[in-house]
Design an enzyme around this catalytic site. Structure first.
Site, PDB file in Angstrom:
ATOM      1  N   ASP A   1       7.761  22.757  38.696  1.00  0.00           N
ATOM      2  CA  ASP A   1       8.091  22.963  37.283  1.00  0.00           C
ATOM      3  C   ASP A   1       7.555  24.338  36.910  1.00  0.00           C
ATOM      4  O   ASP A   1       6.345  24.537  36.822  1.00  0.00           O
ATOM      5  CB  ASP A   1       7.426  21.863  36.457  1.00  0.00           C
TER       6      ASP A   1
ATOM      7  N   GLU B   1      15.146  20.456  33.163  1.00  0.00           N
ATOM      8  CA  GLU B   1      13.808  19.881  33.082  1.00  0.00           C
ATOM      9  C   GLU B   1      13.795  18.461  32.506  1.00  0.00           C
ATOM     10  O   GLU B   1      13.164  17.577  33.069  1.00  0.00           O
ATOM     11  CB  GLU B   1      12.899  20.831  32.297  1.00  0.00           C
TER      12      GLU B   1
ATOM     13  N   ASP C   1      11.278  17.225  25.211  1.00  0.00           N
ATOM     14  CA  ASP C   1      10.420  18.066  26.056  1.00  0.00           C
ATOM     15  C   ASP C   1      10.057  19.355  25.314  1.00  0.00           C
ATOM     16  O   ASP C   1      10.826  20.307  25.294  1.00  0.00           O
ATOM     17  CB  ASP C   1      11.181  18.363  27.367  1.00  0.00           C
TER      18      ASP C   1
ATOM     19  N   LYS D   1       8.868  34.074  30.905  1.00  0.00           N
ATOM     20  CA  LYS D   1      10.092  33.264  30.921  1.00  0.00           C
ATOM     21  C   LYS D   1      10.869  33.401  29.600  1.00  0.00           C
ATOM     22  O   LYS D   1      12.084  33.236  29.567  1.00  0.00           O
ATOM     23  CB  LYS D   1       9.702  31.802  31.170  1.00  0.00           C
TER      24      LYS D   1
END
Ligand code: AMP
Length: 614
Positions: free
Chosen positions: A15, A167, A193, A77
């Site tokens: 992850d 994810e 999430d 990111k």
């Protein structure tokens, strides 16, 4: 460390988070997934630092942040798939101690000093360095090379063979397997999430299926119904709000501005992040930074209520996305069986409260570790993809098309063939018509995206269907879009009367948008909705007028029809053709209302004549 998985492939899930990254491995003997910690016993931080002597990744990079803030990169990111001029990037830059500049095509580029020289790196390169570190951690633990990994990251890396899943889907696998419940009728699972830099939601149905005649082979089918999210919403945004709030407080108290000082900002941000975590279980906490700026100490307090107040619009934004995901899946919230929390920021009590209220008081599932769920699901997926694992549960993943796929129509209109969030595999055929008399070849352009104008979307490929028969305009042929279970798109065109056909296969990576770019595009499309609606109205009316010119021209060209028309009507038609052609030629200047009124006029004056004679 004991050797594991000797003589067989290892199944590793990674992850790759904005703030923290986590790696897990499938333990076949024990029929479970194990989280691998780094040498400090922690999840690995997604930090990369450059010094005069070396490059540091993970905790080592984070630990030297205070002394080397300009060359310590985090949150990279968040830059993936964005333009330098993007307002989110500009806002983030104000709070980042490292330098970001505009590169080729306005791509944001991070500028650092490494071994005494200025070096430019894109966000993908930084993420790739962290990924390499994660592989190293797994290899040290396993004492084996890691060749395959499932990486849950919305971008592409070419360094080794891997498969990417989104994810929340990975988290759903972890949840579905953890629960080990039998559910033949299906359970609707909502995955929420909220991580450090991104927010992802997914609605999945988990079903147990017996897949052979002798009822021996059992499968768990994970069917994604819809996904949604915001690539720029998460824990760092809450930290940013706190940093801004306290920088203002510091300014008011001490009459000095710290916003231009990277070191002070970095130290304040670290204190804010810690305070934010504390506020998840305490109602008030303190911020204490010695000698924050120009020797001035900063001691203050913040209540949970204040923290919630300065972030409330962001929390509400999360709920809006939850709602849009349910709408996309065409499911009422009352049909959701479980709401599963994933990602560190889902621990925030206000977020949980709002979500629980939204789902009419339903208990939220907090029993999977929100930090580890994604990596666990990814490891299971890796085991499924590898050979030689006997005990890995039989999981079947059915995903959705994350973006709309379409074809360009006359006037650069995007005609959607497969709409976003359609379950895959899927096959859809539409009829297309030629736009000129005796048109021998039709060019087919395949697009993905959410904009109304075809050329505003991402062009995946194009091909020609030739050998069409001599026929008047509007001759029909078929175009078929098919996506297989691996997400591979094949577009074929077929003309029944001549038997001509052609097709194109769009495999992956190069032309396709990354999910980050897709989400960006969806967000952009929302922003452009008004402009797009206007474009579509104009394109549609122009196409209809063009069709009228064609019909009226045919009427006066056709001798039989002409004989039946009085000269007065013929003159009227000729003058209507001239007026319409002028309007079309002058379309940049023509207002939509003028075009639409003219279309109505043509319809009312000529509809019955055309119907009667042509
Ligand atoms: P992830 O990307 O899922 O690892 O999430 C990391 C984010 O979760 C960071 O922004 C953390 O500050 C945040 N986080 C972790 N624990 C908590 C907590 N107890 N309360 C609030 N935020 C948290």
């Amino acid at each position: 460390m004991a050797k594991k998985f000797q003589g067989r492939d290892v199944a590793v899930g990674i992850d790759l988070g904005t703030t923290y990254s986590c790696v897990a491995v499938w333990q076949d003997e024990q029929n479970r997934v194990e989280i691998i910690h780094n040498d400090q016993g922690n999840k690995t931080t997604s930090f990369v630092a450059f010094t005069d002597h070396e490059r540091l990744i993970g905790d080592a990079a984070k630990n030297q942040t205070a002394t080397n803030p300009q060359n310590t990169i985090f949150d990279a990111k968040r830059l993936i798939g964005r333009k330098f001029n993007d307002s989110d990037v500009q806002n983030d830059m104000k709070l980042w101690p490292f330098k970001v500049i505009s590169g080729l095509n306005d791509k944001p580029v991070i500028s650092v000093k490494y071994k005494g020289q200025e070096k430019h790196l894109c966000a993908e390169e930084i993420s790739s360095m962290i990924l390499t570190k994660m592989r190293e951690i797994a290899e040290t633990f396993l004492q084996l090379p890691v060749k395959n990994a499932v990486v849950t990251v919305p971008a592409y890396f070419n360094d080794y063979q891997r498969k990417i899943i989104n994810e929340p889907t990975a988290a759903a696998i972890a949840y579905g397997l953890e629960k080990r419940t039998n559910s033949v009728r299906g359970r609707n699972i909502f995955i929420f999430d909220l991580g450090g830099g991104t927010f992802d939601v997914s609605l999945l149905t988990i079903k147990d299926k017996v897949s052979d005649l002798f009822k021996k082979k059992k499968e768990k089918v994970f069917q994604v119904k819809a996904t949604s999210g915001n690539t720029h919403l998460g824990g760092e945004d809450f930290d940013n709000r706190m940093v801004n709030y306290f920088a203002e407080e510091f300014k008011k108290k001490n009459k000095v501005d710290i916003t231009g000082n990277p070191r002070a900002l970095r130290r304040l941000r670290t204190a804010c992040e810690r305070a934010k975590r504390t506020l998840s279980f305490a109602v008030v906490t303190t911020i204490e930074v010695d000698s924050l700026f120009e020797g001035i100490d900063f001691f203050t307090t913040i209540t949970r209520t204040k923290f919630e107040e300065i972030n409330m619009d962001l929390f509400n934004e999360c709920l809006k996305i939850v709602e849009s995901c349910l709408t996309d899946a065409k499911m009422d919230k009352s049909a959701i069986h479980d709401v599963v929390l994933v990602g560190g920021s889902s621990r925030i009590p206000k977020v949980q409260q709002l979500l629980q209220e939204f789902f009419a008081g339903k208990d939220l599932c907090k029993n999977i570790n929100p930090d580890e769920a994604v990596a666990i699901g990814a490891a299971v997926q890796a085991a499924l993809l590898s050979e030689g694992f006997k005990k890995v549960p039989n999981v079947v993943l059915q995903d959705v098309a994350p973006f709309s796929l379409g074809i360009d129509s006359l006037g650069d209109i995007m005609t959607v063939v497969i709409s976003r969030n359609t379950s895959i595999p899927v096959k859809k055929t539409i009829k297309r018509a030629t736009i000129r008399d005796n048109q021998a070849t039709a060019n087919i352009k395949v697009y993905e995206g959410e904009r109304a104008r075809a050329s505003d979307n991402n062009l995946l490929g194009s091909f020609a269907l030739s050998g069409l028969p001599s026929a008047p305009r509007s001759h029909l042929f078929e175009v078929c879009y098919a996506i297989d279970e691996n997400g591979i798109l094949t577009v074929s065109a077929y003309d029944r009367s001549s038997g001509s056909m052609n097709e194109i296969t769009i495999t992956n990576n190069k032309e396709r948008l990354s999910s980050q770019e897709i989400e960006e595009m969806i967000r952009e499309a929302e922003g452009y909705r008004f402009k797009d609606e206007k474009f579509l109205r104009k394109a549609n009316v122009m196409n209809a007028l063009d069709e009228w010119v064609y019909k009226l021209r045919n009427a006066v060209k056709n001798k039989d029809v002409k004989l039946k028309l009085s000269s007065q009507v013929t003159d009227k038609i000729i003058s209507a053709i001239t007026k319409t052609t002028n309007l079309l030629d002058d379309n940049q200047q023509s207002e939509i209302d003028v075009l639409e009124n003219h279309l109505k006029e043509l319809e009312s004056v000529f509809q019955h004549i055309i119907r009667k004679f042509v």
